[in-house]
Design an enzyme around this catalytic site. Sequence first.
Site, mmCIF file in Angstrom:
data_model
loop_
_atom_site.group_PDB
_atom_site.id
_atom_site.type_symbol
_atom_site.label_atom_id
_atom_site.label_comp_id
_atom_site.label_asym_id
_atom_site.label_seq_id
_atom_site.Cartn_x
_atom_site.Cartn_y
_atom_site.Cartn_z
ATOM 1 N N GLU A 287 0.893 -1.373 0.055
ATOM 2 C CA GLU A 287 0.087 -0.145 0.089
ATOM 3 C C GLU A 287 0.718 1.315 -0.156
ATOM 4 O O GLU A 287 0.788 2.192 0.762
ATOM 5 C CB GLU A 287 -0.957 0.023 1.087
ATOM 6 C CG GLU A 287 -1.891 -1.247 1.302
ATOM 7 C CD GLU A 287 -2.684 -1.329 2.288
ATOM 8 O OE1 GLU A 287 -2.564 -0.763 3.236
ATOM 9 O OE2 GLU A 287 -4.038 -1.786 2.022
ATOM 10 N N ASP A 361 -7.851 -9.021 4.243
ATOM 11 C CA ASP A 361 -7.663 -7.860 5.165
ATOM 12 C C ASP A 361 -8.692 -7.847 6.063
ATOM 13 O O ASP A 361 -9.613 -6.860 6.026
ATOM 14 C CB ASP A 361 -7.618 -6.687 3.891
ATOM 15 C CG ASP A 361 -7.096 -5.405 4.871
ATOM 16 O OD1 ASP A 361 -6.895 -5.548 5.972
ATOM 17 O OD2 ASP A 361 -6.957 -4.443 4.128
ATOM 18 N N GLU A 389 -12.267 -2.087 12.208
ATOM 19 C CA GLU A 389 -12.551 -1.357 10.965
ATOM 20 C C GLU A 389 -13.704 -1.922 9.951
ATOM 21 O O GLU A 389 -14.259 -1.185 9.353
ATOM 22 C CB GLU A 389 -11.267 -1.610 10.226
ATOM 23 C CG GLU A 389 -11.043 -0.676 8.876
ATOM 24 C CD GLU A 389 -9.551 -0.850 8.394
ATOM 25 O OE1 GLU A 389 -8.766 -1.540 8.728
ATOM 26 O OE2 GLU A 389 -9.564 -0.318 7.059
HETATM 27 C C1 BDP Z 1 -5.986 -2.321 6.118
HETATM 28 C C2 BDP Z 1 -6.270 -0.798 6.493
HETATM 29 C C3 BDP Z 1 -5.327 0.048 6.267
HETATM 30 C C4 BDP Z 1 -4.017 -0.261 6.952
HETATM 31 C C5 BDP Z 1 -3.931 -1.753 6.513
HETATM 32 C C6 BDP Z 1 -2.664 -2.428 6.979
HETATM 33 O O1 BDP Z 1 -7.410 -0.299 6.012
HETATM 34 O O2 BDP Z 1 -5.561 1.354 7.115
HETATM 35 O O3 BDP Z 1 -2.746 0.475 6.764
HETATM 36 O O4 BDP Z 1 -5.000 -2.422 6.471
HETATM 37 O O5 BDP Z 1 -2.578 -3.516 7.715
HETATM 38 O O6 BDP Z 1 -7.170 -3.024 6.488
HETATM 39 O O7 BDP Z 1 -1.383 -2.109 6.824
#
Ligand code: BDP
Length: 698
Positions: A287, A361, A389
């Site tokens: 990401e 996720d 979340e």
């Molecule tokens: C996702 C979240 C994000 C996190 C990412 C992570 O939306 O904010 O940075 O995981 O685990 O679920 O790095």
Amino acid sequence: MKKRLLTIGVCMIALGAASAPALANDGYDLWLTPAVAGTAAPDIRVIGQSETLTLAAGELRRDLAASPLPVVLARADDPALAALRLSTATLGEEGYIVRTATIDGRPSLLVTGKTDRAVLYGAFALIRAQKTGVDLAAINLTSAPKIGLRVLNHWDNLDGSVERGYAGQSLWDWWTLPDFKDPRYTDYARANAALGINGIVINNVNAKPESLTAPYIAKAAALADVFRPWGIKVYLSARFSAPIELGHLKTADPLDPEVQAWWKAKADEIYRAIPDFGGFLVKANSEGQPGPRDYHRSHADGANMLAAAVAPHGGIVMWRAFVYAETDPDDRAKQAYTEFHPLDGKFADNVLVQVKNGAIDFQPREPFHPLFGAMPKTPMMLELQITKEYLGFATHLAYLGPLFEEVLKADTRAKGTGSTVAKVVDGSLYGHKLSGIAGVANVGRDRDWSGSTFNQANWYAFGRLAWDPTLSSEAVAREWAQQTFGNDPRVIDTVVRMMMQSREAVVDYTGPLGLAHLMGTGHHYGPGPWISDLARPEWNPVYYHKADKAGVGFDRTKTGSNAVAQYEPPVAKLLADPRTTPESELLWFHHLPWDWKMKSGRTLWEEMVAHYDRGVATVAQMQAEWQGVKGSVDPERWQKTATYLEIQHREAKWWRDASLAYWMSVNGLPLPAGAAAPEHDLAWYKAQDFPMAPGHPH
Ligand code: BDP
């Protein structure tokens, strides 16, 4: 603090009344409820001296009600206990014994272990035992944690915000640290120590380089000083490109000697300030975060470089396997395995690979991640998300114990039947010395710490299952409820019943039968199954459900992405066939026609609708159950929970209606007889916008 003292005062006054009414309680005390009920202070004796032993005694004085025997705290090697010939072989550094024993000729309740922190854990176990109705006169507990590193991951930013945090701003007041050590830091440490949590990563995995500068190291050191006597180590998330940003190097290539030297010097600097610093957590090449792949190096190269920097000090590296790339056209669910599986055996001894429970996720339900069991030479840490979340933020009541239990008990079959994820994670399956489990914290500055009373249970369940992953989530729910709400059996039974059905309700109303990742963009609040216009294909909900007129679901069998082949053959075989795939995971692995016959005899479409309806109905039932304990729970916590349940009911219905409106727009099918039509048309749901939703940078 002031408010808590006030609360205790009110409790004491109220105790005098004949039928004690529900008492004011803002939830600050968590599971550490002070003993008040007409108790004589127990007789507590500490043999030996240390800050931690003193803290342990303090906890007993505060929270233990009258004890049938005087309590003695001592390390197991203390000469005063020699005559008892305690068998300490299975205790390790952190295990405790709590039992009756005659000490110096006096029948006593002994709390002991090999180290001071083991004694501290024993003291908390004794308090827990009393609050859950164990007869202390006959107590005999021996317990050692099965997992070594039991760590909370704070996704706290240096500006005080918390990524995916729904309980207010960060607990850490970076601005006034290191000088001001807010008493809440101590209360936080106590709450964690009571569960056996022994590590805290204090900053977000999306890390800023500044967290590795001298001023922030000093702030981390101040927190470490507060946490140390409670048996808790501090860890830092490290930004991989810090040598460039802070060291002005041209590269962060892990094989570059200058880069390696920079990290070594940085580690030395940290250890000078924090001699027992735990180590680094790293999110790399994920990401948008920098990482070794930027230099065509492997994740092992990156992890090993950091591992070498902390190794001389006894530190470790937790290297996350949460990777997926827009340049990789393969199924996102496959990418972490593809990247990491070939690296088994290539990581340094002090590296753990940290893997989310599922391959996508933190969705309300995911099959266990195929990496568990697949890297026998690598200690594998399980990462769970405590903050909700994807399960309704702070407002929805969703007890995550069953989710955690489901993954821990999942059988990877890696070394035959019974090769559970728990055994991979606790290191026993492949004989690893290092073992760990991480939970993304749900803690902020809210008075009740976690945004709601019931969210506290998720923090609690994480800690208890980290200590012993074989515990049942229901037993954990019950002991939490007893410590949180007292001992009225009707309240406890109601609370446990609500908790045990709550997570499945969220699955039902957000994405039943293996559907996942259907939420709104960015903030992840509310339904968005129609979303198809985001730059990266795997960010779009349509990528995950693949619904069309003919059917719905992601074909991960041979005819599709073949992600099932990443599992051990006996597991893969079951998942390859929709008839042997658990229906709860059906659409995760299969694309099926809307009229597919389910085990119930219904069509897939009818079954989906039934699940959505059941989810909403379960929330209504939780509301009714909660009404039934009005007056038996303190008004403050009762009212907040009641209001949150109203919100949850409204939002469950919203999820159901929006989802059904969308599915019908795709499949053209009518609703089954008796099912209510969505309240609005699809355009209305699509038009909802939440630019200021919490937990997400605006
Ligand atoms: C996702 C979240 C994000 C996190 C990412 C992570 O939306 O904010 O940075 O995981 O685990 O679920 O790095």
